[in-house]
Design an enzyme around this catalytic site. Structure first.
Site, PDB file in Angstrom:
ATOM      1  N   GLU A 145     -17.417  13.019  66.069  1.00 48.16           N
ATOM      2  CA  GLU A 145     -17.393  12.077  67.191  1.00 48.16           C
ATOM      3  C   GLU A 145     -15.994  12.081  67.779  1.00 48.16           C
ATOM      4  OE1 GLU A 145     -18.534  10.478  64.180  1.00 48.16           O
ATOM      5  OE2 GLU A 145     -20.678  10.600  64.654  1.00 48.16           O
ATOM      6  N   TYR A 157     -11.895  21.135  70.681  1.00 47.70           N
ATOM      7  CA  TYR A 157     -13.228  21.366  70.092  1.00 47.70           C
ATOM      8  C   TYR A 157     -14.040  22.339  70.944  1.00 47.70           C
ATOM      9  CZ  TYR A 157     -11.862  17.087  67.612  1.00 47.70           C
ATOM     10  OH  TYR A 157     -11.176  16.159  66.873  1.00 47.70           O
TER      11      TYR A 157
HETATM   12  C1  LIG Z   1      -6.048  16.598  69.213  1.00 46.12           C
HETATM   13  C2  LIG Z   1      -4.802  17.076  68.488  1.00 46.12           C
HETATM   14  C3  LIG Z   1      -5.091  17.099  66.980  1.00 46.12           C
HETATM   15  C4  LIG Z   1      -4.483  18.533  68.957  1.00 46.12           C
HETATM   16  O1  LIG Z   1      -3.420  19.020  68.167  1.00 46.12           O
HETATM   17  P1  LIG Z   1      -2.306  20.018  68.750  1.00 46.12           P
HETATM   18  O2  LIG Z   1      -1.578  20.570  67.594  1.00 46.12           O
HETATM   19  O3  LIG Z   1      -1.505  19.376  69.804  1.00 46.12           O
HETATM   20  O4  LIG Z   1      -3.208  21.132  69.451  1.00 46.12           O
HETATM   21  P2  LIG Z   1      -2.869  22.680  69.607  1.00 46.12           P
HETATM   22  O5  LIG Z   1      -1.482  22.885  70.043  1.00 46.12           O
HETATM   23  O6  LIG Z   1      -3.303  23.401  68.390  1.00 46.12           O
HETATM   24  O7  LIG Z   1      -3.823  23.064  70.816  1.00 46.12           O
HETATM   25  C5  LIG Z   1      -5.046  23.784  70.629  1.00 46.12           C
HETATM   26  C6  LIG Z   1      -5.961  23.575  71.812  1.00 46.12           C
HETATM   27  O8  LIG Z   1      -6.269  22.180  71.948  1.00 46.12           O
HETATM   28  C7  LIG Z   1      -6.360  21.840  73.337  1.00 46.12           C
HETATM   29  N1  LIG Z   1      -5.333  20.850  73.638  1.00 46.12           N
HETATM   30  C8  LIG Z   1      -4.428  20.334  72.779  1.00 46.12           C
HETATM   31  N2  LIG Z   1      -3.688  19.391  73.390  1.00 46.12           N
HETATM   32  C9  LIG Z   1      -4.127  19.314  74.662  1.00 46.12           C
HETATM   33  C10 LIG Z   1      -3.768  18.518  75.760  1.00 46.12           C
HETATM   34  N3  LIG Z   1      -2.785  17.606  75.687  1.00 46.12           N
HETATM   35  N4  LIG Z   1      -4.456  18.671  76.930  1.00 46.12           N
HETATM   36  C11 LIG Z   1      -5.441  19.586  77.024  1.00 46.12           C
HETATM   37  N5  LIG Z   1      -5.819  20.387  76.004  1.00 46.12           N
HETATM   38  C12 LIG Z   1      -5.184  20.246  74.831  1.00 46.12           C
HETATM   39  C13 LIG Z   1      -6.169  23.127  74.114  1.00 46.12           C
HETATM   40  O9  LIG Z   1      -7.471  23.708  74.270  1.00 46.12           O
HETATM   41  C14 LIG Z   1      -5.354  23.971  73.144  1.00 46.12           C
HETATM   42  O10 LIG Z   1      -5.532  25.342  73.338  1.00 46.12           O
HETATM   43  P3  LIG Z   1      -4.496  26.177  74.273  1.00 46.12           P
HETATM   44  O11 LIG Z   1      -3.171  26.077  73.560  1.00 46.12           O
HETATM   45  O12 LIG Z   1      -5.065  27.547  74.267  1.00 46.12           O
HETATM   46  O13 LIG Z   1      -4.500  25.473  75.605  1.00 46.12           O
HETATM   47  C15 LIG Z   1      -3.575  16.190  68.818  1.00 46.12           C
HETATM   48  O14 LIG Z   1      -3.500  16.022  70.226  1.00 46.12           O
HETATM   49  C16 LIG Z   1      -3.593  14.818  68.160  1.00 46.12           C
HETATM   50  O15 LIG Z   1      -3.143  14.649  67.030  1.00 46.12           O
HETATM   51  N6  LIG Z   1      -4.110  13.794  68.843  1.00 46.12           N
HETATM   52  C17 LIG Z   1      -4.138  12.411  68.318  1.00 46.12           C
HETATM   53  C18 LIG Z   1      -5.207  12.256  67.273  1.00 46.12           C
HETATM   54  C19 LIG Z   1      -6.583  12.572  67.842  1.00 46.12           C
HETATM   55  O16 LIG Z   1      -6.915  12.185  68.944  1.00 46.12           O
HETATM   56  N7  LIG Z   1      -7.399  13.267  67.039  1.00 46.12           N
HETATM   57  C20 LIG Z   1      -8.736  13.641  67.421  1.00 46.12           C
HETATM   58  C21 LIG Z   1      -9.683  12.608  66.930  1.00 46.12           C
HETATM   59  S1  LIG Z   1     -11.363  13.014  67.393  1.00 46.12           S
END
Ligand SMILES: CC(C)(COP(=O)(O)OP(=O)(O)OC[C@H]1O[C@@H](n2cnc3c(N)ncnc32)[C@H](O)[C@@H]1OP(=O)(O)O)[C@@H](O)C(=O)NCCC(=O)NCCS
Length: 226
Positions: A145, A157
């Site tokens: 979710e 995702y």
């Molecule tokens: C979601 C989260 C885990 C992503 O982690 P991250 O280490 O920043 O992500 P990555 O650098 O590995 O990015 C991988 C992909 O995610 C997507 N992505 C990550 N951050 C993004 C942003 N701010 N906007 C758009 N796409 C994003 C992109 O598709 C990216 O691929 P790309 O580099 O080819 O564009 C991070 O933003 C986070 O911790 N968020 C807060 C907690 C949360 O919301 N968790 C999810 C609960 S369902």
């Protein structure tokens, strides 16, 4: 995924990690889980699997007032001992994720990255590691979710083949926000695996290049925009 030469390692979450996980949890979610919930997941829930991403070597935070070099390290260590702090000093965990495996379905329960380390591929690495572990343990679907407003997570995702399958209205009690249900195709299907292997190779290449392109290593510059 082969992590040789990468700046990060992925390991099972341990009880001693919970304090640092809680730091990231509080910075990442409007309704953070409690430390007790994590301890339950690690100690009592046989269905759960939690991973952490660490830097290859522990990072020391820049505590002011201690000077530089070995003297500074000794002073910090003495202070930490006098405060009864037993976990290794500095930043040891950059992100974490977990899932419950039930009847072949991996339900991703959480994933989060330290805010200043986001957009460095760590979230993606954690998701890859969870999907690989789920398959290794016999899982054949992954589901989760996610808040309808959480564009960053949804984009991650979607990149890995999760498709929107439904909505849980008012799922999040803090703001009454709806949750999207997102689910993969069969994880062992040829279609999923061919995309998965390609994405993993691209991620590995990206991380290797970023690490190699910074003489001091990517670990020394967490706030650098990639
Ligand atoms: C979601 C989260 C885990 C992503 O982690 P991250 O280490 O920043 O992500 P990555 O650098 O590995 O990015 C991988 C992909 O995610 C997507 N992505 C990550 N951050 C993004 C942003 N701010 N906007 C758009 N796409 C994003 C992109 O598709 C990216 O691929 P790309 O580099 O080819 O564009 C991070 O933003 C986070 O911790 N968020 C807060 C907690 C949360 O919301 N968790 C999810 C609960 S369902």
């Amino acid at each position: 995924m082969n992590l040789n030469g990468l700046p990060y390692v992925i390991e099972p979450m341990q009880l001693r990690d919970v304090a640092e996980v809680m730091e990231i949890e509080r910075l990442s979610f409007p309704s953070p889980w409690s430390a007790r919930a994590y301890r339950y997941e690690l100690q009592e829930n046989n269905l759960s699997h939690y991973l952490v991403a660490r830097p290859q070597r522990p990072l020391t935070q820049k505590e002011p007032g201690f000077g530089d070099g070995p003297r500074r390290e000794r002073l910090i260590e003495r202070l930490r001992r006098s405060l009864g702090m037993t976990a290794p000093p500095g930043v040891n965990i950059l992100g974490y994720g977990g899932f419950w495996l039930m009847a072949g379905e991996a339900h991703i329960s959480t994933i989060a990255v330290r805010p200043e380390w986001r957009r460095h591929g760590i979230g993606e690495l954690l998701l890859v590691a969870m999907l690989e572990l789920a398959v290794e343990l016999g899982g054949d679907l992954a589901t989760l979710e996610v808040r309808v407003s959480n564009v960053a997570a949804q984009s991650l995702y979607q990149k890995y083949g999760f498709a929107k399958m439904g909505l849980r209205p008012h799922y999040y009690s803090d703001r009454g926000e709806d949750a999207l249900i997102m689910t993969t195709k069969h994880l062992t299907s040829a279609a999923f695996q061919s995309a998965f292997q390609r994405l993993k190779a691209e991620l590995r290449q990206k991380l290797v290049e970023r690490f190699a392109s910074q003489p001091q290593g990517v670990l020394d510059s967490p706030s650098t925009t990639p």
